[in-house]
Write an enzyme that holds these catalytic residues in place. Structure first.
Site, PDB file in Angstrom:
ATOM      1  N   GLN A  89     104.360 -50.284  56.564  1.00 46.00           N
ATOM      2  CA  GLN A  89     105.102 -51.095  57.141  1.00 46.00           C
ATOM      3  C   GLN A  89     104.107 -51.903  58.307  1.00 46.00           C
ATOM      4  O   GLN A  89     102.864 -51.099  58.808  1.00 46.00           O
ATOM      5  CB  GLN A  89     106.500 -50.251  57.298  1.00 46.00           C
ATOM      6  CG  GLN A  89     105.593 -48.887  58.757  1.00 46.00           C
ATOM      7  CD  GLN A  89     106.651 -47.503  57.797  1.00 46.00           C
ATOM      8  OE1 GLN A  89     107.508 -47.690  57.989  1.00 46.00           O
ATOM      9  NE2 GLN A  89     106.362 -46.408  58.685  1.00 46.00           N
ATOM     10  N   HIS A 145     116.606 -38.046  70.214  1.00 47.60           N
ATOM     11  CA  HIS A 145     115.771 -37.206  69.956  1.00 47.60           C
ATOM     12  C   HIS A 145     116.824 -35.403  69.892  1.00 47.60           C
ATOM     13  O   HIS A 145     116.938 -34.440  69.662  1.00 47.60           O
ATOM     14  CB  HIS A 145     114.662 -36.531  70.443  1.00 47.60           C
ATOM     15  CG  HIS A 145     113.889 -37.103  70.111  1.00 47.60           C
ATOM     16  ND1 HIS A 145     113.059 -38.723  70.455  1.00 47.60           N
ATOM     17  CD2 HIS A 145     113.425 -38.201  68.414  1.00 47.60           C
ATOM     18  CE1 HIS A 145     111.937 -39.921  69.640  1.00 47.60           C
ATOM     19  NE2 HIS A 145     113.199 -39.367  68.602  1.00 47.60           N
ATOM     20  N   ASP A 201     107.123 -40.804  64.961  1.00 47.88           N
ATOM     21  CA  ASP A 201     106.832 -40.127  66.552  1.00 47.88           C
ATOM     22  C   ASP A 201     107.079 -39.432  67.097  1.00 47.88           C
ATOM     23  O   ASP A 201     106.334 -38.594  68.504  1.00 47.88           O
ATOM     24  CB  ASP A 201     107.893 -41.205  67.071  1.00 47.88           C
ATOM     25  CG  ASP A 201     108.829 -40.480  66.735  1.00 47.88           C
ATOM     26  OD1 ASP A 201     110.219 -40.210  67.100  1.00 47.88           O
ATOM     27  OD2 ASP A 201     109.824 -41.099  66.282  1.00 47.88           O
ATOM     28  N   ASP A 230     115.529 -37.628  59.709  1.00 44.24           N
ATOM     29  CA  ASP A 230     114.796 -39.061  61.440  1.00 44.24           C
ATOM     30  C   ASP A 230     114.071 -39.868  60.890  1.00 44.24           C
ATOM     31  O   ASP A 230     113.704 -40.357  60.782  1.00 44.24           O
ATOM     32  CB  ASP A 230     114.469 -37.854  61.983  1.00 44.24           C
ATOM     33  CG  ASP A 230     113.559 -38.645  63.389  1.00 44.24           C
ATOM     34  OD1 ASP A 230     114.683 -39.914  63.172  1.00 44.24           O
ATOM     35  OD2 ASP A 230     112.553 -37.959  64.081  1.00 44.24           O
ATOM     36  N   ASP A 253     115.683 -47.378  59.160  1.00 42.09           N
ATOM     37  CA  ASP A 253     116.459 -48.363  58.784  1.00 42.09           C
ATOM     38  C   ASP A 253     116.396 -47.737  56.911  1.00 42.09           C
ATOM     39  O   ASP A 253     115.906 -47.960  56.666  1.00 42.09           O
ATOM     40  CB  ASP A 253     116.947 -49.562  59.305  1.00 42.09           C
ATOM     41  CG  ASP A 253     116.777 -49.363  60.895  1.00 42.09           C
ATOM     42  OD1 ASP A 253     117.378 -48.259  61.389  1.00 42.09           O
ATOM     43  OD2 ASP A 253     116.838 -50.251  61.409  1.00 42.09           O
ATOM     44  N   PRO A 278     110.510 -47.845  52.955  1.00 40.61           N
ATOM     45  CA  PRO A 278     110.262 -47.100  52.359  1.00 40.61           C
ATOM     46  C   PRO A 278     111.778 -45.933  52.583  1.00 40.61           C
ATOM     47  O   PRO A 278     111.648 -44.804  51.982  1.00 40.61           O
ATOM     48  CB  PRO A 278     108.701 -45.885  53.065  1.00 40.61           C
ATOM     49  CG  PRO A 278     109.251 -46.674  54.055  1.00 40.61           C
ATOM     50  CD  PRO A 278     109.870 -48.626  53.889  1.00 40.61           C
TER      51      PRO A 278
HETATM   52  N1  SAM Z   1     114.425 -43.056  65.613  1.00 38.36           N
HETATM   53  C1  SAM Z   1     114.442 -43.324  64.550  1.00 38.36           C
HETATM   54  C2  SAM Z   1     115.422 -44.820  64.373  1.00 38.36           C
HETATM   55  O1  SAM Z   1     116.503 -44.194  63.753  1.00 38.36           O
HETATM   56  O2  SAM Z   1     115.019 -46.221  64.542  1.00 38.36           O
HETATM   57  C3  SAM Z   1     113.281 -43.364  63.646  1.00 38.36           C
HETATM   58  C4  SAM Z   1     112.527 -42.565  64.145  1.00 38.36           C
HETATM   59  S1  SAM Z   1     110.795 -42.666  62.889  1.00 38.36           S
HETATM   60  C5  SAM Z   1     110.014 -43.549  63.497  1.00 38.36           C
HETATM   61  C6  SAM Z   1     111.359 -42.890  61.455  1.00 38.36           C
HETATM   62  C7  SAM Z   1     109.850 -42.639  60.026  1.00 38.36           C
HETATM   63  O3  SAM Z   1     110.843 -42.116  59.129  1.00 38.36           O
HETATM   64  C8  SAM Z   1     109.231 -43.675  60.378  1.00 38.36           C
HETATM   65  O4  SAM Z   1     107.774 -43.359  60.853  1.00 38.36           O
HETATM   66  C9  SAM Z   1     108.750 -43.701  58.957  1.00 38.36           C
HETATM   67  O5  SAM Z   1     107.453 -43.748  58.312  1.00 38.36           O
HETATM   68  C10 SAM Z   1     109.537 -42.870  57.908  1.00 38.36           C
HETATM   69  N2  SAM Z   1     110.003 -42.580  56.278  1.00 38.36           N
HETATM   70  C11 SAM Z   1     110.346 -43.317  55.816  1.00 38.36           C
HETATM   71  N3  SAM Z   1     110.972 -43.545  54.742  1.00 38.36           N
HETATM   72  C12 SAM Z   1     110.455 -42.512  54.154  1.00 38.36           C
HETATM   73  C13 SAM Z   1     110.125 -41.517  53.786  1.00 38.36           C
HETATM   74  N4  SAM Z   1     110.663 -42.143  52.391  1.00 38.36           N
HETATM   75  N5  SAM Z   1     109.662 -40.453  53.444  1.00 38.36           N
HETATM   76  C14 SAM Z   1     108.742 -39.986  54.706  1.00 38.36           C
HETATM   77  N6  SAM Z   1     109.411 -40.414  55.814  1.00 38.36           N
HETATM   78  C15 SAM Z   1     109.557 -41.533  55.358  1.00 38.36           C
END
Ligand code: SAM
Length: 275
Positions: free
Chosen positions: A31, A62, A86, A154, A157, A161
Site C-alpha cells: 500500500q 483503540h 500502528d 484491527d 478498510d 490486502p
Molecule cells: N484503526 C485503523 C482504521 O480503522 O482505519 C486501522 C488500523 S491498522 C493501521 C490496519 C492495518 O491492517 C494496516 O497496518 C494494514 O497493513 C493491516 N492489514 C491489512 N490487511 C491485512 C492482512 N490481510 N493481514 C494482516 N494485516 C493486514
C-alpha cells in the site's frame, strides 16, 4: 508549507485536513504509506489515501476496540491481533495485567516501522515481553493458529490486502482458533456511510457465532457520525461489564458506563441488522 489532504469517502463526500508537513511517504509492497503533520489532529498515519490514526483522537478507537471485549471476558489471557500496525490496539491490550501472551499479525512491516519512528505515543508497547509480532497475511495465519481467548481484527478498510478480512470464511477460521468461551471483535466501519460493509460483517459473524452484538463509538477523524464494532462471542454476553472500577487503568474514553451505553443502538442501525 501548508496544503490540504483530501480523503474521498464516497462519490459525493470527502473530508480534508490541513497538513503542515509530510514526514514520510513510501510505496510499500502492499500500500501507499504516509505520515503527516496535521494542524488540528497532530501527526496522522495514512494508508492508500485513508486516514488510519491521528494522535489527537486515536485513544477513542483503540480503547473501545480493546477494553469492551477484554472487560466482558472473565479471563482473557491469550489474545491475537490481526492488523493494527500502528500499535495503538497493542498499547491498550498491554495495560491488562492478566494478559499472558499476544500474537500480532500485521501484513506490512513498513507500517510498524513508520509508527515506531513517527508515532511513539501510539507504538509504545512493541517492546512488551508478552508480544510476538509476525509479519504475515492474517488470512493465512488464522487457518492454522490457535488457541486464543480473544481475536481482535484491527484492519484497514476492505480494499487491497484487507479485503478478505471481512469474509465469512475468515470469521469461521477465527472461530476455530478460539477457545470454547472465546470472542472476536472487529472494526466494522461506519453504519452511515458504508452500510453494505457494516451489514455484511454483522451477517457473516452472526452466521458463525452464537452471540453477535454491535457497539458504537464516535471517532472524529473517521468519516462522520458513529463508528461501529462487531463482537462475536461463543458464550459470554459482551454487554456485561466485568471490570469493577478499572482502577489503575490510564483511560481517556472507556469506563463501565460507556461500555454498557455503547451497545444502545439507534433505531435505524437496529433496523439495518435485523433486516
Ligand atoms: N484503526 C485503523 C482504521 O480503522 O482505519 C486501522 C488500523 S491498522 C493501521 C490496519 C492495518 O491492517 C494496516 O497496518 C494494514 O497493513 C493491516 N492489514 C491489512 N490487511 C491485512 C492482512 N490481510 N493481514 C494482516 N494485516 C493486514
Amino acid at each position: 508549507m501548508n496544503f490540504w489532504f483530501k480523503e474521498k469517502n464516497t462519490d459525493g463526500y470527502q473530508v480534508k485536513w490541513k497538513i503542515s508537513k509530510i514526514l514520510h511517504n513510501e510505496k510499500t509492497p502492499y500500500q501507499e504509506l504516509a505520515v503527516v503533520n496535521t494542524l488540528e489532529w497532530g501527526k496522522a498515519l495514512i494508508l492508500d489515501g485513508a486516514l488510519q490514526v491521528s494522535e489527537k483522537d486515536e485513544f477513542i478507537y483503540h480503547e473501545m476496540i480493546v477494553h469492551v471485549p477484554m472487560f466482558s471476558h472473565p479471563a482473557p489471557r491469550n489474545v491475537l491481533i490481526i492488523g493494527g500496525g500502528d500499535g495503538g490496539t497493542l498499547r491498550e491490550l498491554c495495560k491488562h495485567p492478566e494478559l499472558q501472551k499476544v500474537d500480532m499479525v500485521e501484513i506490512d512491516e513498513r507500517v510498524v516501522a513508520a509508527s515506531k519512528k513517527y508515532l511513539p505515543s501510539i507504538s509504545s508497547a512493541f517492546g512488551d515481553t508478552r508480544v510476538n509480532l509476525y509479519f504475515q497475511d492474517g488470512i493465512e495465519f488464522v487457518k492454522k493458529a490457535g488457541k486464543y481467548d480473544l481475536v481482535i481484527v484491527d484492519s484497514s478498510d476492505p480494499v487491497g490486502p484487507a479485503q478478505q478480512l471481512f469474509t465469512r470464511e475468515f470469521y469461521s477460521n477465527i472461530y476455530n482458533c478460539l477457545n470454547d468461551d472465546g470472542m472476536i471483535v472487529v472494526q466494522s466501519e461506519s453504519p452511515v456511510f458504508y452500510q453494505e460493509v457494516f451489514r455484511s460483517v454483522y451477517q457473516n459473524i452472526k452466521a458463525v457465532f452464537p452471540r453477535t452484538m454491535v457497539y458504537l463509538a464516535y471517532v472524529p477523524t473517521y468519516v462522520s457520525g458513529p463508528w461501529s464494532f462487531t463482537i462475536g462471542s461463543k458464550v459470554y454476553d459482551p454487554r456485561e461489564y466485568k471490570g469493577g472500577s478499572n482502577a489503575g487503568f490510564d483511560l481517556k474514553y472507556y469506563n463501565g458506563k460507556v461500555h454498557q451505553a455503547a451497545f444502545a443502538l439507534p433505531e435505524f442501525i437496529q433496523d439495518m441488522i435485523q433486516a
